[in-house]
Design a protein around this motif. Structure first.
Motif, PDB file in Angstrom:
ATOM      1  N   GLY A   1       0.804  -1.217   0.000  1.00 42.58           N
ATOM      2  CA  GLY A   1       0.000   0.000   0.000  1.00 42.58           C
ATOM      3  C   GLY A   1       0.841   1.273   0.000  1.00 42.58           C
ATOM      4  N   ARG A   2       2.108   1.147   0.393  1.00 35.13           N
ATOM      5  CA  ARG A   2       3.003   2.303   0.428  1.00 35.13           C
ATOM      6  C   ARG A   2       3.442   2.709  -0.982  1.00 35.13           C
TER       7      ARG A   2
ATOM      8  N   TYR B   1      -1.041  -5.066   7.604  1.00 36.83           N
ATOM      9  CA  TYR B   1      -1.713  -3.803   7.925  1.00 36.83           C
ATOM     10  C   TYR B   1      -3.194  -3.866   7.540  1.00 36.83           C
TER      11      TYR B   1
ATOM     12  N   ARG C   1      -5.361   0.317  -6.723  1.00 37.36           N
ATOM     13  CA  ARG C   1      -4.541   1.358  -7.331  1.00 37.36           C
ATOM     14  C   ARG C   1      -3.826   0.830  -8.581  1.00 37.36           C
TER      15      ARG C   1
ATOM     16  N   ASN D   1      -8.568   5.240   3.372  1.00 37.69           N
ATOM     17  CA  ASN D   1      -7.641   4.117   3.200  1.00 37.69           C
ATOM     18  C   ASN D   1      -6.993   3.657   4.487  1.00 37.69           C
TER      19      ASN D   1
ATOM     20  N   LYS E   1       0.647   2.910  12.104  1.00 34.04           N
ATOM     21  CA  LYS E   1       1.550   1.760  12.034  1.00 34.04           C
ATOM     22  C   LYS E   1       2.640   1.979  10.990  1.00 34.04           C
ATOM     23  N   GLY E   2       2.537   3.062  10.262  1.00 38.20           N
ATOM     24  CA  GLY E   2       3.550   3.339   9.242  1.00 38.20           C
ATOM     25  C   GLY E   2       3.432   2.478   8.003  1.00 38.20           C
ATOM     26  N   CYS E   3       2.224   2.005   7.688  1.00 40.41           N
ATOM     27  CA  CYS E   3       2.085   1.123   6.522  1.00 40.41           C
ATOM     28  C   CYS E   3       2.202   1.892   5.220  1.00 40.41           C
ATOM     29  N   GLY E   4       1.745   3.143   5.230  1.00 40.69           N
ATOM     30  CA  GLY E   4       1.904   3.982   4.041  1.00 40.69           C
ATOM     31  C   GLY E   4       0.777   3.899   3.034  1.00 40.69           C
ATOM     32  N   ALA E   5      -0.324   3.240   3.398  1.00 39.51           N
ATOM     33  CA  ALA E   5      -1.451   3.172   2.459  1.00 39.51           C
ATOM     34  C   ALA E   5      -1.941   4.570   2.110  1.00 39.51           C
TER      35      ALA E   5
ATOM     36  N   SER F   1      -0.061   7.326   2.039  1.00 37.90           N
ATOM     37  CA  SER F   1       0.923   8.006   1.225  1.00 37.90           C
ATOM     38  C   SER F   1       0.902   7.509  -0.217  1.00 37.90           C
ATOM     39  N   GLY F   2       0.734   6.193  -0.367  1.00 38.82           N
ATOM     40  CA  GLY F   2       0.709   5.629  -1.707  1.00 38.82           C
ATOM     41  C   GLY F   2      -0.425   6.178  -2.539  1.00 38.82           C
ATOM     42  N   ASN F   3      -1.487   6.585  -1.870  1.00 32.19           N
ATOM     43  CA  ASN F   3      -2.655   7.077  -2.585  1.00 32.19           C
ATOM     44  C   ASN F   3      -2.736   8.597  -2.679  1.00 32.19           C
TER      45      ASN F   3
ATOM     46  N   ASP G   1       3.920  11.603   3.625  1.00 36.04           N
ATOM     47  CA  ASP G   1       5.126  10.822   3.442  1.00 36.04           C
ATOM     48  C   ASP G   1       5.238   9.866   4.631  1.00 36.04           C
ATOM     49  N   VAL G   2       5.985   8.783   4.449  1.00 33.14           N
ATOM     50  CA  VAL G   2       6.187   7.846   5.550  1.00 33.14           C
ATOM     51  C   VAL G   2       7.637   7.955   5.996  1.00 33.14           C
TER      52      VAL G   2
ATOM     53  N   PHE H   1      10.615   5.653   5.031  1.00 36.21           N
ATOM     54  CA  PHE H   1      10.394   5.193   3.653  1.00 36.21           C
ATOM     55  C   PHE H   1       9.845   6.364   2.836  1.00 36.21           C
ATOM     56  N   THR H   2      10.497   7.500   2.894  1.00 37.22           N
ATOM     57  CA  THR H   2       9.953   8.669   2.219  1.00 37.22           C
ATOM     58  C   THR H   2      10.111   8.536   0.708  1.00 37.22           C
TER      59      THR H   2
END
Lengths: 151, 1003
Positions: free
Chosen positions: A55-56, A85, A95, B945, B971-975, B977-979, B986-987, B990-991
């Motif tokens: 998802g990141r 997650y 996506r 998300n 939790k820092g998953c970044g879902a 950010s990805g969207n 940003d995470v 893992f920016t």
């Protein structure tokens, strides 16, 4: 900077594709570790970037990889339902479904960008995925459509 | 008497170290005593571990390093117990610290003394297969890393004293007596390997190419005498035919011990596989009686070894070995199953030696006032295998009975769990807080990157050209130092890294070695101790992703290693220091499952005054144990169970909910919130808690085979147990047949249910005792009465119970025959034997319900394995933890196991949980999502998300509607950010910038 023309795979018989793989930390990266621990051999063409979750992965990462000259991209996360997650991989799946169409519109051959799943317990499957993806991209030849010519 | 918040642990192998870490983390002062000069025990000697083939050193090393530098653990090496007095809660201990003749406080472990020492001594760590100097360290990754002078060899030349820059050598340094007070004691002295006596029938000691399994383990090891090549000792040739002989010194009344050593079947299979892996010419053949692969995923491992590695199994016990005096080959004579005598030549023979009690078992027993069992192992409680005969003193690991690493680790935690129960009021009374140096301010400074490249013995160095990678790394921009180490994870290298950080003013550190999943935190801790923020660290995984998977392509593997290092450097240039936020902990526990496991865990929590919620789906507590009457060893399960239920129901800190269903579990480590519905009236209850223990158990298989359910003469073992214990229906039966492995070890459930052999033998013996005239036949594939259970297998045979092996590919046929049944048994030698029987008893296995476990797994976000059991964080070293922090597993939910193992796991889970519950607050991860307020358009995509409800839209005075992230929930998953279409989220860690830098790294 020298300008290179990479247009035909026949130029170099020994051409080997370079593939970038975005793997989620919990399933696919662990699967890659398991392939390692189990000494399952696979082609040395991939370079792994660890991300917390599929998802990141921003679509821009994929497009940027192609413009920067990687011959192929692999994105792998947890199997649907297995996400560490909860639902990050489902968000990713939606996506990438859209992105796939966009890439096709851009003229990127199907198979150059691959979306897959591999769990932490699937070292063998992971190795097989890499073999498969490497083969597909080898057949497609070097990435020329999107690549900036100076890099 | 005042209780004392300190614990003595005797023996610092993996068991002692685990117990020390658990108790140290839970706030007790720990005195860890080791008789040799370094911790790690036998595990440090092993090359790989089954069933994952993990490199033993790789997984144990971080644990040892952690033990060695834990703030609350006082490590004493080269020690002997002198005196023990007092009682549970308050013991006084006197130990003798024998002199190393080198001052531990001054020694830096640089090793110059060893290099210059002119005298050679036998290297005991390498089982006598190599030489070391008289001044040496036990092994290169030893913790603590201090040299010692072996006075048996030292000639007193004085060279070492002359060369030691630290002035640490002190020949006349004397032994020292130390005394301290502790509240409890854990004994973990391990075991002694069996050594075949002089004149033994295997020719060990006489023929050079006959070695023991532990010697072979050193031969396999990259850091062993032959650097990982499989060579035979007589001439250094590669042995092509290697025979492995099982049960050397085990299950042997004449020359060894009567019990089964539990671990040899598996470690032999592992050694065969690894030998084949190291050198393809090696053809391993294993001679065994039964193959006892009773643990989680063990049977799969054996099958894999046979199918993938061509390991050959021959069911026979070798009667004699002779040597060909010219070739030094060995001639083995054996009888096959169909009675043929075969003579076969092997180039090398490995004896799978058993586990004996420690040599000083009697000494320890006398000093500590505990009793030993008939085999001189610690005598422990039938139901609580870590409780010795003296209150306040616990035993764990191989000293309790022969066992493998995960069971040792489980028992170590279980012993710690029992200590918690005893001393909980005193936690935190005798410890000091860890003081870290202030963080060096690096923001805005140009990156100064240090790259440490690991050889990992030969794991990396054997395939990747490490010096070349080092050279390459040193030329990358911003890299001011590139270094290479034999083992980057070892204690000595941690010191090197810290020194280099200071010397070169490094502000980013990269380690190119193995996987960050196991080693990142170790290195992060190291750089933090050197004053760097722990997030100024990157790893390149050049072992799991290069050397191990491109073993036959060294050139490509080296190129890939360079690429991965470059990508890590590119990312490292963009990393910044991060902060960890502190989270509060709710000191309450949730235990799911009201069987024995769940009740033991809940009771342990509650007796430490943690409010505990015990959830059971059935009407009453008890679980599977309700159908078991006795254990094989004679413990009364029903008495134990009713006593336990009574204690559970009367504890005021314990809330029991029966007929309960969990609706939802929310939250994270330290801060869970659970909603459940219970009782007839479906009342809803909400409960806040800090930890979760999953003890949901498993189910008994309902057979579909052998006419079960179709003929009343076919019953399950559990039904039979009830009949024999509560009725006299069996009296009139003349013949009873039992079939083993019903619903176990088949295609659908390819695992062993572990307890069925013991159950069958237990019931068979009881039947024979009650009705001696009944003829009992047990049809089996392998009899797996591991450990001391072997005694009952022997007893059963002596009582006249017939054991008949059936062909696993051709299971018995059952034909109904009026008032009787006819059982047609196909033996492995293709004979057909017909048995007429009055009763057929099926030893039905254990299975886990996929649907049920999936629901809970989804709620807790934890994994389940192929066989539907819950999957722990690490099968060797974290057997009761889940990868998700704050959640633990115990009992049958983890895999099939007998009652005493479940109880150990329950106490182990409590101990692991107490490392959290005993703290007021814990630190959260620093890698979370952040919002760039200026960029955020407030579209709300991220809110939708986010699976953790960590984001909400807020109205900001300057930026209008924007997303806001709750750092504690993130939790820092970044879902998000990805969207994010505005690239506003940003995470950290893992920016986008960091990942683009890695992508761009391509040359």
């Amino acid at each position: 900077m020298t300008v290179q023309t990479v247009d035909d795979k026949s130029i170099n018989e020994n051409w080997e594709p370079k593939i970038i793989a975005f793997l989620c930390n919990w399933c696919s990266y662990a699967g890659a570790d398991l392939a390692g621990v189990s000494r399952i051999q696979y082609p040395p063409n991939i370079r792994i970037v660890r991300v917390p979750c599929s998802g990141r992965i921003n679509p821009n990462f994929i497009i940027k990889s192609l413009t920067d000259g990687w011959d192929g991209v692999l994105v792998s996360g947890c199997h649907p339902g297995d996400c560490h997650y909860i639902s990050g991989n489902l968000v990713a799946r939606r996506r990438f479904a859209i992105l796939n169409e966009l890439l096709e519109f851009f003229g990127i051959e199907p198979g150059r960008v691959n979306f897959m799943w591999a769990s932490a317990a699937e070292g063998e499957r992971f190795a097989n995925l890499i073999k498969k993806v490497t083969k597909i991209i080898k057949e497609l030849g070097p990435n020329t459509k999107f690549k900036k010519k100076w890099c | 008497m005042e209780k004392i918040g300190a614990v003595l642990i005797v023996g610092a192998g993996i068991g002692g170290s685990q117990a020390a870490l658990d108790l140290g983390d839970a706030g007790y002062k720990v005195y860890l005593i080791e008789s040799t000069t370094s911790i790690g025990g036998v595990m440090a000697q092993l090359d790989k571990t089954f069933p994952t083939n993990d490199c033993a050193m790789c997984i144990v090393s971080p644990k040892l390093v952690e033990t060695g530098r834990h703030q609350n653990i006082d490590l004493h090496i080269n020690c002997k117990i002198e005196e023990v007095s007092g009682e549970a809660g308050n013991f006084t201990i006197k130990i003798l610290k024998k002199s190393l003749h080198i001052n531990m406080d001054k020694c830096t472990g640089c090793g110059v003394c060893g290099q210059k020492c002119p005298v050679e001594a036998i290297d005991m760590f390498n089982e006598g297969l190599a030489k070391v100097k008289a001044t040496s360290v036990k092994y290169p990754q030893a913790v603590p890393l201090v040299y010692a002078i072996n006075k048996d060899y030292c000639i007193g030349c004085g060279v070492c004293e002359g060369v030691c820059k630290a002035e640490a050598v002190e020949y006349d340094l004397e032994d020292q007596e130390v005394e301290f007070n502790v509240g409890a004691i854990i004994l973990a002295p391990g075991f002694e390997e069996f050594v075949p006596a002089e004149g033994n029938k295997y020719g060990y000691g006489k023929y050079k190419n006959v070695v023991t399994s532990i010697e072979f383990e050193r031969i396999l090891s990259a850091s062993g005498p032959y650097t990982g090549k499989i060579l035979r000792p007589s001439d250094g040739d590669v042995p092509e035919q290697v025979a492995f002989l099982q049960c050397i010194g085990s299950r042997d009344l004449r020359e060894g011990q009567p019990y089964c050593s539990s671990v040899c079947c598996m470690y032999t299979c592992k050694e065969a596989v690894i030998a084949k892996e190291h050198m393809d010419q090696v053809n391993p053949t294993i001679f065994s009686m039964d193959v006892r692969a009773y643990g989680k995923d063990f049977d799969k491992y054996i099958i894999h070894a046979q199918e993938e590695y061509g390991v050959q199994y021959i069911r026979s016990r070798i009667s004699s070995i002779t040597e060909d005096s010219k070739t030094k080959d060995l001639i083995l004579k054996y009888e096959t199953e169909d009675g043929k005598i075969i003579s076969e030549v092997f180039n090398m023979v490995v004896l799978a030696v058993g586990l004996n009690p420690p040599n000083d078992a009697e000494y320890l027993a006398e000093k500590f006032g505990i009793e030993l069992n008939e085999y001189k192992f610690a005598l422990t409680d039938v139901f609580n295998p870590v409780q010795t005969t003296r209150p306040g003193i616990f035993a764990c690991g191989a000293f309790q009975s022969p066992k493998d690493i995960p069971e040792t680790v489980t028992q170590a935690s279980a012993a710690a769990g029992c200590v918690n129960q005893l001393l909980y009021e005193k936690t935190g009374t005798l410890i000091t807080e860890k003081t870290l140096p202030p963080e060096i301010y690096v923001a805005g400074q140009p990156p100064r990157i240090g790259v440490f490249i690991c050889h990992c013995g030969i794991n990396i160095g054997g395939y990747v050209d490490v010096p070349d990678v080092k050279k390459y790394a040193s030329n990358l921009p911003n890299v001011v130092l590139a270094d290479r180490n034999l083992y980057t994870c070892s204690a000595d290298t941690q010191t090197i890294i810290k020194n280099k950080i200071e010397e070169f003013h490094l502000n980013r550190v990269i380690v190119a070695s193995c996987t960050p999943r196991t080693h990142e935190s170790l290195f992060q801790e190291t750089i933090r101790e050197a004053g760097l923020n722990r997030y100024l660290f990157q790893m390149a995984n050049i072992r799991d992703q290069c050397s191990w998977v491109h073993m036959h392509q060294p050139k490509e593997a080296t190129q890939k290693a360079k690429d991965l290092v470059r990508m890590a450097v590119n990312k490292a240039r963009n990393i910044i220091p991060l902060e960890r936020i502190k989270l509060s902990v709710t000191p309450k526990a949730l235990v799911i499952g009201g069987g024995i496991t769940g009740m033991v865990a809940a009771l342990n929590f509650a007796s430490q005054e943690y409010e505990t919620c015990l959830v059971e789906k059935e009407m009453e507590l008890g679980g599977h144990a309700k159908h078991i009457y006795t254990t094989l060893e004679g413990g009364s399960v029903q008495d134990y169970l009713s006593d336990l239920i009574q204690k559970v129901n009367s504890n005021e800190n314990l809330h029991v909910y029966t007929q309960a269903e969990i609706e939802n579990i929310d939250g994270f480590i330290g801060n869970f919130k659970t909603t459940l519905i219970h009782g007839d009236r479906k009342e809803r209850v909400e409960f806040d808690h800090g930890v979760v223990v999953v003890a949901t158990g498993a189910n008994e298989y309902q057979p579909k085979e052998y006419l079960y359910g179709k003929n009343p003469l076919v019953i399950k073992q559990s039904d039979f147990e009830k009949l024999i214990n509560t009725t006299d229906d069996i009296k009139n039966k003349k013949s009873i047949v039992m079939i083993q492995c019903v619903g176990s070890r088949d295609e659908e459930r390819p695992y062993c249910s572990k307890m069925c052999c013991a159950e069958a033998i237990k019931n068979a013996i009881l039947t024979k005792e009650k009705y001696p005239g009944v003829e009992i036949t047990i049809l089996f594939r392998d009899i797996r009465t591991y450990g001391f259970k072997e005694k009952y297998y022997r007893q059963a045979r002596e009582a006249g119970i017939i054991f008949l092996r059936y062909d696993e590919k051709n299971p018995p046929n059952v034909i109904a025959n009026d008032s009787q049944l006819k059982v047609e048994v196909n033996t492995p030698t293709k004979e057909v034997i017909n048995i007429n029987t009055d009763l057929l008893v099926l030893s039905a296995g254990i299975y886990a319900d996929r649907e049920e476990n999936e629901v809970l797994a989804m709620m807790l976000k934890v994994p389940i394995n192929d066989d539907n059991f819950f999957l722990e964080a690490h099968v060797k070293l974290r057997p009761v933890d889940f990868a998700t922090e704050g959640i633990f597993v115990a009992g049958l939910a983890h895999c099939p196991k007998p009652i005493e193992d479940s109880i150990s796991q329950a106490n182990a889970a409590v101990s692991r949980a107490c490392t959290i519950l005993s703290k007021d607050e814990i630190e959260a991860e620093g890698k979370t999502a952040v919002v760039n307020m200026a960029r955020c358009s407030g579209c709300g995509m991220c809110v939708e998300n986010c699976a953790y409800n960590a984001i909400e839209l807020i109205e900001d005075r300057r930026f209008g509607l924007i997303a806001s992230i709750n750092q504690a929930l993130c939790k820092g998953c970044g879902a998000c950010s990805g969207n994010c279409r505005c690239a506003a989220i940003d995470v950290l860690g893992f920016t986008g910038e960091q990942i683009y830098a890695m992508i761009k790294g391509r040359l």
